[in-house]
Scaffold this motif. Sequence first.
Motif, PDB file in Angstrom:
ATOM      1  N   ILE A 109      -6.819  -5.594 -25.743  1.00  0.00           N
ATOM      2  CA  ILE A 109      -6.112  -6.880 -25.741  1.00  0.00           C
ATOM      3  C   ILE A 109      -4.977  -6.900 -24.714  1.00  0.00           C
ATOM      4  CG2 ILE A 109      -4.715  -8.482 -27.123  1.00  0.00           C
ATOM      5  CD1 ILE A 109      -7.715  -8.490 -27.768  1.00  0.00           C
ATOM      6  N   PRO A 110      -4.074  -5.894 -24.671  1.00  0.00           N
ATOM      7  CA  PRO A 110      -3.039  -5.919 -23.625  1.00  0.00           C
ATOM      8  C   PRO A 110      -3.623  -5.927 -22.213  1.00  0.00           C
ATOM      9  CG  PRO A 110      -2.470  -4.319 -25.323  1.00  0.00           C
ATOM     10  CD  PRO A 110      -3.863  -4.785 -25.627  1.00  0.00           C
ATOM     11  N   LEU A 111      -4.727  -5.195 -22.015  1.00  0.00           N
ATOM     12  CA  LEU A 111      -5.353  -5.186 -20.687  1.00  0.00           C
ATOM     13  C   LEU A 111      -5.842  -6.587 -20.318  1.00  0.00           C
ATOM     14  CD1 LEU A 111      -6.724  -3.827 -18.197  1.00  0.00           C
ATOM     15  CD2 LEU A 111      -8.693  -3.393 -19.680  1.00  0.00           C
TER      16      LEU A 111
ATOM     17  N   GLY B 151     -13.476 -11.461 -20.701  1.00  0.00           N
ATOM     18  CA  GLY B 151     -13.335 -10.068 -20.277  1.00  0.00           C
ATOM     19  C   GLY B 151     -14.442  -9.171 -20.767  1.00  0.00           C
ATOM     20  N   GLN B 152     -15.501  -9.744 -21.319  1.00  0.00           N
ATOM     21  CA  GLN B 152     -16.550  -8.944 -21.940  1.00  0.00           C
ATOM     22  C   GLN B 152     -17.616  -8.536 -20.930  1.00  0.00           C
ATOM     23  OE1 GLN B 152     -17.606 -11.823 -24.951  1.00  0.00           O
ATOM     24  NE2 GLN B 152     -16.347 -10.791 -26.484  1.00  0.00           N
ATOM     25  N   TRP B 153     -18.214  -7.390 -21.210  1.00  0.00           N
ATOM     26  CA  TRP B 153     -19.253  -6.815 -20.344  1.00  0.00           C
ATOM     27  C   TRP B 153     -20.616  -7.045 -20.978  1.00  0.00           C
ATOM     28  CZ3 TRP B 153     -21.917  -1.831 -21.275  1.00  0.00           C
ATOM     29  CH2 TRP B 153     -22.690  -1.419 -20.180  1.00  0.00           C
TER      30      TRP B 153
ATOM     31  N   GLU C  64     -22.467   6.921 -31.513  1.00  0.00           N
ATOM     32  CA  GLU C  64     -23.268   7.090 -30.305  1.00  0.00           C
ATOM     33  C   GLU C  64     -22.956   6.005 -29.286  1.00  0.00           C
ATOM     34  OE1 GLU C  64     -25.993   9.167 -29.163  1.00  0.00           O
ATOM     35  OE2 GLU C  64     -24.934  10.529 -30.499  1.00  0.00           O
ATOM     36  N   ALA C  65     -22.572   4.824 -29.796  1.00  0.00           N
ATOM     37  CA  ALA C  65     -22.350   3.695 -28.902  1.00  0.00           C
ATOM     38  C   ALA C  65     -20.875   3.315 -28.814  1.00  0.00           C
ATOM     39  CB  ALA C  65     -23.161   2.494 -29.374  1.00  0.00           C
ATOM     40  N   ALA C  66     -19.970   4.252 -29.097  1.00  0.00           N
ATOM     41  CA  ALA C  66     -18.544   3.921 -29.173  1.00  0.00           C
ATOM     42  C   ALA C  66     -18.030   3.317 -27.871  1.00  0.00           C
ATOM     43  CB  ALA C  66     -17.748   5.174 -29.545  1.00  0.00           C
ATOM     44  N   MET C  67     -18.323   3.965 -26.741  1.00  0.00           N
ATOM     45  CA  MET C  67     -17.822   3.453 -25.477  1.00  0.00           C
ATOM     46  C   MET C  67     -18.479   2.132 -25.115  1.00  0.00           C
ATOM     47  SD  MET C  67     -15.958   3.514 -22.800  1.00  0.00           S
ATOM     48  CE  MET C  67     -15.192   5.138 -22.666  1.00  0.00           C
ATOM     49  N   GLU C  68     -19.789   2.010 -25.330  1.00  0.00           N
ATOM     50  CA  GLU C  68     -20.471   0.761 -24.982  1.00  0.00           C
ATOM     51  C   GLU C  68     -19.933  -0.395 -25.815  1.00  0.00           C
ATOM     52  OE1 GLU C  68     -24.477   1.080 -24.026  1.00  0.00           O
ATOM     53  OE2 GLU C  68     -24.968  -1.023 -24.395  1.00  0.00           O
ATOM     54  N   ASP C  69     -19.663  -0.153 -27.089  1.00  0.00           N
ATOM     55  CA  ASP C  69     -19.084  -1.209 -27.926  1.00  0.00           C
ATOM     56  C   ASP C  69     -17.731  -1.660 -27.375  1.00  0.00           C
ATOM     57  OD1 ASP C  69     -21.267  -1.038 -29.573  1.00  0.00           O
ATOM     58  OD2 ASP C  69     -20.284   0.201 -31.097  1.00  0.00           O
ATOM     59  N   ARG C  70     -16.899  -0.704 -26.963  1.00  0.00           N
ATOM     60  CA  ARG C  70     -15.578  -1.068 -26.442  1.00  0.00           C
ATOM     61  C   ARG C  70     -15.700  -1.803 -25.103  1.00  0.00           C
ATOM     62  NH1 ARG C  70     -14.167   4.119 -28.013  1.00  0.00           N
ATOM     63  NH2 ARG C  70     -13.732   4.839 -25.918  1.00  0.00           N
TER      64      ARG C  70
ATOM     65  N   ARG D 283     -18.122  -3.745 -24.206  1.00  0.00           N
ATOM     66  CA  ARG D 283     -18.558  -5.114 -24.488  1.00  0.00           C
ATOM     67  C   ARG D 283     -17.382  -5.997 -24.907  1.00  0.00           C
ATOM     68  NH1 ARG D 283     -24.076  -5.913 -24.993  1.00  0.00           N
ATOM     69  NH2 ARG D 283     -25.358  -4.028 -25.021  1.00  0.00           N
ATOM     70  N   GLU D 284     -16.355  -5.360 -25.517  1.00  0.00           N
ATOM     71  CA  GLU D 284     -15.179  -6.116 -25.958  1.00  0.00           C
ATOM     72  C   GLU D 284     -14.175  -6.333 -24.832  1.00  0.00           C
ATOM     73  OE1 GLU D 284     -13.760  -3.637 -29.022  1.00  0.00           O
ATOM     74  OE2 GLU D 284     -15.364  -4.124 -30.455  1.00  0.00           O
ATOM     75  N   GLY D 285     -14.371  -5.647 -23.710  1.00  0.00           N
ATOM     76  CA  GLY D 285     -13.458  -5.845 -22.592  1.00  0.00           C
ATOM     77  C   GLY D 285     -12.704  -4.610 -22.165  1.00  0.00           C
ATOM     78  N   TYR D 286     -13.024  -3.460 -22.799  1.00  0.00           N
ATOM     79  CA  TYR D 286     -12.382  -2.202 -22.444  1.00  0.00           C
ATOM     80  C   TYR D 286     -12.803  -1.799 -21.041  1.00  0.00           C
ATOM     81  CZ  TYR D 286     -10.858   2.669 -23.319  1.00  0.00           C
ATOM     82  OH  TYR D 286     -10.245   3.880 -23.261  1.00  0.00           O
ATOM     83  N   PHE D 287     -12.233  -0.702 -20.546  1.00  0.00           N
ATOM     84  CA  PHE D 287     -12.479  -0.308 -19.162  1.00  0.00           C
ATOM     85  C   PHE D 287     -13.970  -0.186 -18.866  1.00  0.00           C
ATOM     86  CE2 PHE D 287      -8.491   1.697 -20.592  1.00  0.00           C
ATOM     87  CZ  PHE D 287      -7.620   0.877 -19.906  1.00  0.00           C
TER      88      PHE D 287
END
Length: 318
Positions: free
Chosen positions: A133-135, A172-174, A306-312, A314-318
């Motif tokens: 969210i801050p990003l 911001g979603q992927w 298994e999908a922790a990074m992909e989930d983040r 999709r939410e807009g994480y790096f």
Amino acid sequence: MTTQATAPTAATHPAPSTPDGPRLTQLDALESEAIHVMREVAGEFERPVLLFSGGKDSIVMLHLARKAFWPSPVPFTVMHVDTGHNFPEVLAYRDETVARHGLRLVVASVQDAIDDGRVAERPDGSRNPLQTIPLLDAITAHRFDAVFGGGRRDEEKARAKERMFSLRDEFGQWDPRRQRPELWDLYNGRHKPGEHVRVFPLSNWTELDVWRYIERERIELPSIYYAHEREVFLRDGMWLAPGDWGGPRDAEHVERRTVRYRTVGDMSCTGAVESTASTVADVIAEVAVSRLTERGATRADDRASEAAMEDRKREGYF
């Protein structure tokens, strides 16, 4: 602890020659590709920003940016998403580097987001998942249309799916299905108002490439990347540093170990590895025989599923 204020050193490492002409080394080719991408972004976008945390990948990114535009200053703002639980050595390095190179630093603060109610503190004390969210708020507030990140495809499988230019929607979603083909060195930066593009010039680098480049370019890093004695405690097989973020718990015991960090981030989820590697050459030798990726070895948040990074992502994480 930090680099000297000298010109980037591209001319000090000439490529070897062959009867057919100059031949690029692997590091020369990776450097050339990354610099090409940075210049493409400077030409295609109006308001790029470079994510700079004081970690080794963002340090290499900044070094490449200085080379790409030398002798002009780096034409990008740099941004750090500060969780409030960062390693003090890394924050000191960040501030010193920004001051030395006359950079403009934007800090997207997780603590500010907690204070004004945009995100809620987690029961486990980890703030790494709270960075999104801050990003995204900072990207919107400053109208950044291209965001450089230091992600590499070798880090873990969600990052391996990324293109060099990664389109993000107005939230911001992927969405992996919206990524464009990238033929040769042609990159499509087209985006609608409100959308932006994440750019990963180090996509084709490995952790070993990064360290060999650091050695070649004599790039200084925060001291925590090298073996040192430190107070740590064991949680879920990972050596974590005690701190204001909430560790250790009652049943966890602090002890002194000789460790180093392969990656740096929020203290609540970034583990150290036991090591005696105290120089760049030592680290290269250690990384060369490692069977674990740096994130698999030292990032608790990537172990959540298994999908922790992909989930983040999709939410807009790096």
